[in-house]
Design a protein around this motif. Structure first.
Motif, PDB file in Angstrom:
ATOM      1  N   ALA A 153       0.835  -1.202   0.000  1.00 49.52           N
ATOM      2  CA  ALA A 153       0.000   0.000   0.000  1.00 49.52           C
ATOM      3  C   ALA A 153       0.871   1.255   0.000  1.00 49.52           C
ATOM      4  O   ALA A 153       0.554   2.242  -0.681  1.00 49.52           O
ATOM      5  N   ARG A 154       1.957   1.239   0.739  1.00 54.93           N
ATOM      6  CA  ARG A 154       2.859   2.396   0.758  1.00 54.93           C
ATOM      7  C   ARG A 154       3.536   2.594  -0.599  1.00 54.93           C
ATOM      8  O   ARG A 154       3.694   3.736  -1.049  1.00 54.93           O
ATOM      9  N   ARG A 155       3.940   1.513  -1.225  1.00 55.30           N
ATOM     10  CA  ARG A 155       4.555   1.624  -2.553  1.00 55.30           C
ATOM     11  C   ARG A 155       3.580   2.203  -3.569  1.00 55.30           C
ATOM     12  O   ARG A 155       3.949   3.042  -4.392  1.00 55.30           O
ATOM     13  N   GLU A 156       2.350   1.719  -3.519  1.00 55.95           N
ATOM     14  CA  GLU A 156       1.337   2.230  -4.444  1.00 55.95           C
ATOM     15  C   GLU A 156       1.036   3.705  -4.178  1.00 55.95           C
ATOM     16  O   GLU A 156       0.855   4.486  -5.111  1.00 55.95           O
ATOM     17  N   ALA A 157       0.992   4.090  -2.919  1.00 53.28           N
ATOM     18  CA  ALA A 157       0.758   5.492  -2.582  1.00 53.28           C
ATOM     19  C   ALA A 157       1.925   6.359  -3.047  1.00 53.28           C
ATOM     20  O   ALA A 157       1.722   7.456  -3.583  1.00 53.28           O
ATOM     21  N   LEU A 158       3.145   5.868  -2.861  1.00 57.48           N
ATOM     22  CA  LEU A 158       4.317   6.605  -3.310  1.00 57.48           C
ATOM     23  C   LEU A 158       4.346   6.718  -4.832  1.00 57.48           C
ATOM     24  O   LEU A 158       4.686   7.774  -5.378  1.00 57.48           O
ATOM     25  N   ALA A 159       3.962   5.658  -5.524  1.00 57.48           N
ATOM     26  CA  ALA A 159       3.893   5.706  -6.983  1.00 57.48           C
ATOM     27  C   ALA A 159       2.821   6.690  -7.441  1.00 57.48           C
ATOM     28  O   ALA A 159       3.016   7.421  -8.428  1.00 57.48           O
ATOM     29  N   VAL A 182       1.829   9.407  -5.809  1.00 58.83           N
ATOM     30  CA  VAL A 182       2.351  10.758  -5.572  1.00 58.83           C
ATOM     31  C   VAL A 182       3.391  11.114  -6.632  1.00 58.83           C
ATOM     32  O   VAL A 182       3.414  12.238  -7.145  1.00 58.83           O
ATOM     33  N   ALA A 183       4.250  10.162  -6.973  1.00 60.51           N
ATOM     34  CA  ALA A 183       5.259  10.415  -8.016  1.00 60.51           C
ATOM     35  C   ALA A 183       4.592  10.687  -9.362  1.00 60.51           C
ATOM     36  O   ALA A 183       5.031  11.567 -10.114  1.00 60.51           O
ATOM     37  N   GLY A 184       3.537   9.962  -9.680  1.00 59.71           N
ATOM     38  CA  GLY A 184       2.807  10.206 -10.926  1.00 59.71           C
ATOM     39  C   GLY A 184       2.151  11.570 -10.937  1.00 59.71           C
ATOM     40  O   GLY A 184       2.152  12.265 -11.961  1.00 59.71           O
ATOM     41  N   LEU A 185       1.600  11.965  -9.797  1.00 56.19           N
ATOM     42  CA  LEU A 185       0.996  13.288  -9.691  1.00 56.19           C
ATOM     43  C   LEU A 185       2.046  14.375  -9.881  1.00 56.19           C
ATOM     44  O   LEU A 185       1.811  15.367 -10.585  1.00 56.19           O
ATOM     45  N   LEU A 186       3.212  14.208  -9.276  1.00 58.95           N
ATOM     46  CA  LEU A 186       4.286  15.187  -9.445  1.00 58.95           C
ATOM     47  C   LEU A 186       4.791  15.238 -10.889  1.00 58.95           C
ATOM     48  O   LEU A 186       5.095  16.319 -11.402  1.00 58.95           O
ATOM     49  N   ALA A 187       4.858  14.080 -11.537  1.00 62.49           N
ATOM     50  CA  ALA A 187       5.278  14.058 -12.947  1.00 62.49           C
ATOM     51  C   ALA A 187       4.270  14.807 -13.816  1.00 62.49           C
ATOM     52  O   ALA A 187       4.651  15.570 -14.709  1.00 62.49           O
TER      53      ALA A 187
END
Length: 115
Positions: free
Chosen positions: A7-13, A15-20
């Motif tokens: 779940a943390r990895r998916e949340a981090l991914a 957030v990274a997609g949103l920043l991209a």
């Protein structure tokens, strides 16, 4: 424990997609700004090109967002999705060139010898 890490990895991914996507949109805005400024405020004898604002700005912001997401999906190794997004960027670029959304005002282009 394992599902919490997933779940943390998916949340981090996410957030990274949103920043991209956000960085891509800002890049699109940065590319649009010189053309938009010239088309809206730098015209000859007050002539303006509203297409720069009405068509160019949304097209470049959307294109920048899709380009950022293309890079993000390619880095994550999702090649089919990245290829589809790259095709969308190419389509948006073709649409922009076809509509000539970054064109300066007509008077500035066809000023003639006095300019």
């Amino acid at each position: 424990m394992e599902s919490e890490q997933t779940a943390r990895r998916e949340a981090l991914a996410g957030v990274a997609g949103l920043l991209a996507a956000l960085l891509g949109a800002l890049a699109g805005l940065a590319v649009w700004f010189p053309y938009g400024h010239r088309g809206l405020f730098g015209a000859f004898e007050g002539e303006r090109n509203a297409d720069v604002l009405l068509l160019g700005l949304p097209l470049l912001v959307i294109g920048g967002t899709v380009a950022g997401l293309t890079v993000f999906t390619a880095v994550r190794g999702r090649w089919r999705t990245a290829l589809g997004l790259a095709a969308a960027v190419a389509g948006l670029a073709a649409l922009g060139y076809g509509l000539d959304v970054l064109a300066p005002p007509q008077a500035a282009r066809d000023c003639g010898s006095p300019c």
